[in-house]
Motif scaffolding. Structure first.
Motif, PDB file in Angstrom:
ATOM      1  N   ALA A 270      -6.262  27.708  19.358  1.00  0.00           N
ATOM      2  CA  ALA A 270      -6.116  29.302  18.958  1.00  0.00           C
ATOM      3  C   ALA A 270      -5.809  29.353  20.591  1.00  0.00           C
ATOM      4  N   LEU A 271      -5.845  29.787  21.874  1.00  0.00           N
ATOM      5  CA  LEU A 271      -5.255  29.754  22.720  1.00  0.00           C
ATOM      6  C   LEU A 271      -3.818  30.300  23.385  1.00  0.00           C
ATOM      7  N   LYS A 272      -3.566  28.818  22.414  1.00  0.00           N
ATOM      8  CA  LYS A 272      -1.944  28.769  22.270  1.00  0.00           C
ATOM      9  C   LYS A 272      -0.833  29.789  22.093  1.00  0.00           C
ATOM     10  N   GLN A 273      -1.787  29.786  21.138  1.00  0.00           N
ATOM     11  CA  GLN A 273      -0.755  30.930  20.154  1.00  0.00           C
ATOM     12  C   GLN A 273      -1.260  32.247  20.594  1.00  0.00           C
ATOM     13  N   VAL A 274      -2.357  32.851  21.534  1.00  0.00           N
ATOM     14  CA  VAL A 274      -3.079  34.070  21.441  1.00  0.00           C
ATOM     15  C   VAL A 274      -2.399  34.438  22.395  1.00  0.00           C
ATOM     16  N   GLN A 275      -1.849  33.190  23.407  1.00  0.00           N
ATOM     17  CA  GLN A 275      -0.689  33.575  24.632  1.00  0.00           C
ATOM     18  C   GLN A 275       0.207  34.045  24.196  1.00  0.00           C
ATOM     19  N   GLN A 276       1.140  32.648  23.299  1.00  0.00           N
ATOM     20  CA  GLN A 276       2.103  33.355  22.563  1.00  0.00           C
ATOM     21  C   GLN A 276       2.729  34.975  22.001  1.00  0.00           C
ATOM     22  N   PHE A 277       1.191  35.168  21.491  1.00  0.00           N
ATOM     23  CA  PHE A 277       1.187  37.002  21.642  1.00  0.00           C
ATOM     24  C   PHE A 277       1.522  37.832  22.628  1.00  0.00           C
ATOM     25  N   LEU A 278       0.309  37.241  23.392  1.00  0.00           N
ATOM     26  CA  LEU A 278       0.746  38.208  24.637  1.00  0.00           C
ATOM     27  C   LEU A 278       2.082  37.908  25.185  1.00  0.00           C
ATOM     28  N   ASP A 279       2.752  37.307  25.031  1.00  0.00           N
ATOM     29  CA  ASP A 279       4.183  37.484  25.378  1.00  0.00           C
ATOM     30  C   ASP A 279       4.734  38.244  25.175  1.00  0.00           C
ATOM     31  N   SER A 280       4.510  39.380  24.036  1.00  0.00           N
ATOM     32  CA  SER A 280       5.614  40.274  23.510  1.00  0.00           C
ATOM     33  C   SER A 280       4.789  41.307  23.009  1.00  0.00           C
ATOM     34  N   HIS A 281       3.167  41.308  23.118  1.00  0.00           N
ATOM     35  CA  HIS A 281       2.039  42.642  23.076  1.00  0.00           C
ATOM     36  C   HIS A 281       1.091  43.035  24.392  1.00  0.00           C
ATOM     37  N   ASN A 282       0.514  43.448  24.307  1.00  0.00           N
ATOM     38  CA  ASN A 282      -0.108  43.472  25.791  1.00  0.00           C
ATOM     39  C   ASN A 282      -1.391  43.469  24.590  1.00  0.00           C
ATOM     40  N   ARG A 283      -2.868  42.961  25.501  1.00  0.00           N
ATOM     41  CA  ARG A 283      -4.146  43.193  25.488  1.00  0.00           C
ATOM     42  C   ARG A 283      -4.450  44.333  24.081  1.00  0.00           C
ATOM     43  N   LYS A 284      -4.001  45.261  24.304  1.00  0.00           N
ATOM     44  CA  LYS A 284      -5.076  46.137  23.607  1.00  0.00           C
ATOM     45  C   LYS A 284      -4.320  45.564  21.834  1.00  0.00           C
ATOM     46  N   LYS A 285      -3.019  44.926  22.288  1.00  0.00           N
ATOM     47  CA  LYS A 285      -2.593  45.189  20.913  1.00  0.00           C
ATOM     48  C   LYS A 285      -3.056  43.748  20.277  1.00  0.00           C
ATOM     49  N   LEU A 286      -3.556  42.991  21.014  1.00  0.00           N
ATOM     50  CA  LEU A 286      -3.869  41.699  20.584  1.00  0.00           C
ATOM     51  C   LEU A 286      -5.472  41.394  20.365  1.00  0.00           C
ATOM     52  N   PHE A 287      -6.185  42.212  20.924  1.00  0.00           N
ATOM     53  CA  PHE A 287      -7.290  42.754  20.326  1.00  0.00           C
ATOM     54  C   PHE A 287      -7.113  43.473  18.853  1.00  0.00           C
ATOM     55  N   ASP A 288      -6.703  44.652  18.940  1.00  0.00           N
ATOM     56  CA  ASP A 288      -6.412  45.115  17.345  1.00  0.00           C
ATOM     57  C   ASP A 288      -6.308  44.705  16.584  1.00  0.00           C
ATOM     58  N   GLN A 289      -4.580  44.030  16.634  1.00  0.00           N
ATOM     59  CA  GLN A 289      -3.965  43.479  15.284  1.00  0.00           C
ATOM     60  C   GLN A 289      -3.999  42.256  15.232  1.00  0.00           C
ATOM     61  N   LEU A 290      -5.314  41.201  16.190  1.00  0.00           N
ATOM     62  CA  LEU A 290      -4.859  39.583  15.676  1.00  0.00           C
ATOM     63  C   LEU A 290      -6.793  39.265  15.441  1.00  0.00           C
ATOM     64  N   LEU A 291      -7.343  39.589  16.917  1.00  0.00           N
ATOM     65  CA  LEU A 291      -8.588  38.881  17.104  1.00  0.00           C
ATOM     66  C   LEU A 291      -9.490  39.857  16.440  1.00  0.00           C
ATOM     67  N   THR A 292      -9.514  41.510  15.987  1.00  0.00           N
ATOM     68  CA  THR A 292     -10.690  42.220  15.647  1.00  0.00           C
ATOM     69  C   THR A 292     -10.566  41.873  13.660  1.00  0.00           C
ATOM     70  N   PRO A 293      -9.552  41.890  13.553  1.00  0.00           N
ATOM     71  CA  PRO A 293      -9.175  41.621  11.898  1.00  0.00           C
ATOM     72  C   PRO A 293      -9.003  39.455  11.615  1.00  0.00           C
ATOM     73  N   ALA A 294      -8.952  39.314  12.611  1.00  0.00           N
ATOM     74  CA  ALA A 294      -9.771  37.749  12.092  1.00  0.00           C
ATOM     75  C   ALA A 294     -11.455  37.312  12.471  1.00  0.00           C
ATOM     76  N   MET A 295     -12.160  38.220  13.470  1.00  0.00           N
ATOM     77  CA  MET A 295     -13.667  38.036  13.592  1.00  0.00           C
ATOM     78  C   MET A 295     -13.760  38.962  11.875  1.00  0.00           C
ATOM     79  N   TYR A 296     -13.170  39.426  11.744  1.00  0.00           N
ATOM     80  CA  TYR A 296     -13.516  40.803  11.020  1.00  0.00           C
ATOM     81  C   TYR A 296     -13.599  39.537   8.724  1.00  0.00           C
TER      82      TYR A 296
END
Ligand code: B12
Length: 217
Positions: free
Chosen positions: A19-45
């Motif tokens: 999970a951390l590896k995937q998130v860090q890969q996402f952060l290579d090309s996106h900022n934290r707001k995008k990570l929260f909005d596009q990946l982590l929040t929808p995953a938890m919803y």
């Protein structure tokens, strides 16, 4: 790029490493707001939907939340040096509110914009929050509520915080803030912020979001 449902599956497996590896890969090309909005929040919803339909157990949901919490903590940006003149924000959930992943994301976003953050966590008693605010004098207090029935409690917190002599901005967000019924909180003097996009705009400009529920005649 990993999809929210795939990340949710890693959370449910308790696979913190991947999970951390995937998130860090996402952060290579996106900022934290995008990570929260596009990946982590929808995953938890998505976890919420699975839980609501009994497709997963309470234990599964707790495990998934713990992995999400871990990931949000690891990617949080802490500065090495503290600047004295930084703006300060106190972040908390009111008494009874147990959901706190959103609060951690809010804290992380403020930090990314170089604010000094005191994260007091969820279920914070009002008297103690007031005492901390009087002592620490934050420029803003950010409150989060996930459940709509939290409105009376939020109103009580806002009204008490309005008594603070240094008049901090009082920002309210969370799932409950996206419902029309939360509009009463604006009348109480709070800044209602629907999502992290609106929060970032406020942090950058100080402009309050439009009141989307106001009826113009
Ligand atoms: C994990 C979870 C729990 C965990 C929370 C643990 C924790 N550490 O947070 C536990 C098990 C404790 C829990 C308990 C309950 N939960 Co719960 N929970 C969830 C779940 C699955 C995920 C929550 C989460 O982390 N979401 C991800 C975060 C990032 O999303 P968020 O909080 O909305 O935050 C985002 C924005 O809202 C915003 N934001 C949040 N706060 C703030 C603050 C500011 C200032 C700003 C600007 C923005 C902002 O930023 C975030 C980024 O996008 C949700 C599903 C869902 N849709 O969220 C259900 C959910 C919220 N829970 C629900 C329910 C019903 C409950 C319980 C009542 C269940 C019960 N019968 O006991 C209790 C209530 C507990 C309480 N007293 O608060 C329902 C609510 C339904 C409703 N009608 O409102 C949901 C939607 C599940 C469902 N689909 O039924 N829950």
């Amino acid at each position: 790029m990993i999809q929210p449902t795939e990340l949710a599956e890693l959370f449910l497996q308790g696979n913190d490493r991947e999970a951390l590896k995937q998130v860090q890969q996402f952060l290579d090309s996106h900022n934290r707001k995008k990570l929260f909005d596009q990946l982590l929040t929808p995953a938890m919803y998505h976890i919420g939907e699975l839980w609501e339909t009994n497709a997963i157990s309470v234990a599964d949901e707790h495990l998934a939340t713990a992995i999400c919490d871990f990931v949000v903590s690891v990617i949080d940006k802490r500065r090495e040096e503290e600047h004295a003149a930084k703006r300060k924000v106190m972040v908390l959930g009111p008494e009874g509110e147990e959901h706190y992943i959103g609060l951690k994301m809010v804290s992380s976003l403020f930090r990314e914009h170089d604010w000094s953050v005191n994260y007091l966590g969820p279920n914070m008693p009002l008297d103690h929050a007031m005492e901390a605010a009087n002592r620490w004098q934050p420029d803003a207090i950010a409150l989060s509520a996930a459940l709509v029935y939290r409105m009376p409690t939020l109103k009580a917190y806002i009204n008490k915080f309005k008594e603070l002599a240094h008049a901090p901005a009082i920002i309210v967000g969370g799932r409950a803030a996206a419902f029309e019924s939360s509009r009463i909180l604006i009348e109480e003097g709070a800044i209602l912020v629907k999502d992290l996009e609106q929060l970032e705009h406020w942090i950058k400009t100080g402009e309050e979001p439009d009141d989307e529920y106001r009826i113009s005649i």
